[in-house]
Design a protein around this motif. Structure first.
Motif, short mmCIF file in Angstrom:
data_model
loop_
_atom_site.label_atom_id
_atom_site.label_comp_id
_atom_site.label_asym_id
_atom_site.label_seq_id
_atom_site.Cartn_x
_atom_site.Cartn_y
_atom_site.Cartn_z
N GLY A 1 3.58 8.58 -0.81
CA GLY A 1 3.25 7.93 -2.06
C GLY A 1 4.27 6.69 -2.23
O GLY A 1 4.32 6.33 -3.34
N ASP A 2 5.01 6.42 -1.24
CA ASP A 2 5.93 5.24 -1.31
C ASP A 2 5.32 4.05 -1.08
O ASP A 2 4.25 3.96 -0.16
CB ASP A 2 7.07 5.44 -0.46
N LEU A 3 5.47 2.75 -1.90
CA LEU A 3 4.99 1.45 -1.52
C LEU A 3 5.65 0.98 -0.54
O LEU A 3 6.91 0.95 -0.30
CB LEU A 3 4.97 0.71 -2.69
N ARG A 4 4.79 0.43 0.70
CA ARG A 4 5.51 -0.26 1.60
C ARG A 4 4.49 -1.75 2.04
O ARG A 4 3.45 -1.75 1.46
CB ARG A 4 5.19 0.35 2.93
N ILE B 1 1.00 -1.22 -0.14
CA ILE B 1 0.01 -0.04 -0.01
C ILE B 1 0.95 1.24 -0.04
O ILE B 1 2.00 1.26 0.53
CB ILE B 1 -1.20 0.12 1.17
N ARG B 2 0.39 2.27 -0.54
CA ARG B 2 1.10 3.49 -0.51
C ARG B 2 1.11 4.31 0.86
O ARG B 2 -0.11 4.29 1.50
CB ARG B 2 0.70 4.56 -1.51
N ASP B 3 2.04 4.95 1.28
CA ASP B 3 2.26 5.66 2.61
C ASP B 3 1.73 6.90 2.22
O ASP B 3 1.44 7.43 1.13
CB ASP B 3 3.39 5.45 3.30
N ARG B 4 1.91 7.81 3.34
CA ARG B 4 1.59 9.10 3.13
C ARG B 4 2.30 10.13 2.05
O ARG B 4 2.23 10.97 1.50
CB ARG B 4 1.52 10.10 4.34
#
Length: 80
Positions: A15-18, A10-13
């Motif tokens: 915009g990176d995928l984690r 999912i994208r964090d705040r």
């Protein structure tokens, strides 16, 4: 050949995928659908099913769209 994903992302705040757990990912999807319907209305949602899917899967999709989302915007390629 690239490796396949073994867990949802999912994208964090920023915009990176984690990596995420399945419950966390499904919750994010549900919240995204809910936010979209609240912002744009139920007519902004549409579903398209495949003729190669089983009748049960096609029924589940139309039931979801009509009862959970509240939209009659459903179609499939069964007519072709």
């Amino acid at each position: 050949m690239p490796q396949r994903l073994t867990e949802p992302l999912i994208r964090d705040r920023h915009g990176d995928l984690r990596p995420a757990t399945w419950p966390e990912a499904l919750s994010a999807v549900a919240m995204g659908l809910q936010n979209s319907v609240e912002r744009h209305g139920v007519q902004s949602f549409g579903a398209f099913s495949c003729s190669k899917a089983t009748n049960e899967l096609n029924y589940a999709l139309q039931k979801f769209a009509r009862t959970v989302i509240g939209s009659n915007n459903i179609d499939s390629c069964n007519r072709t």
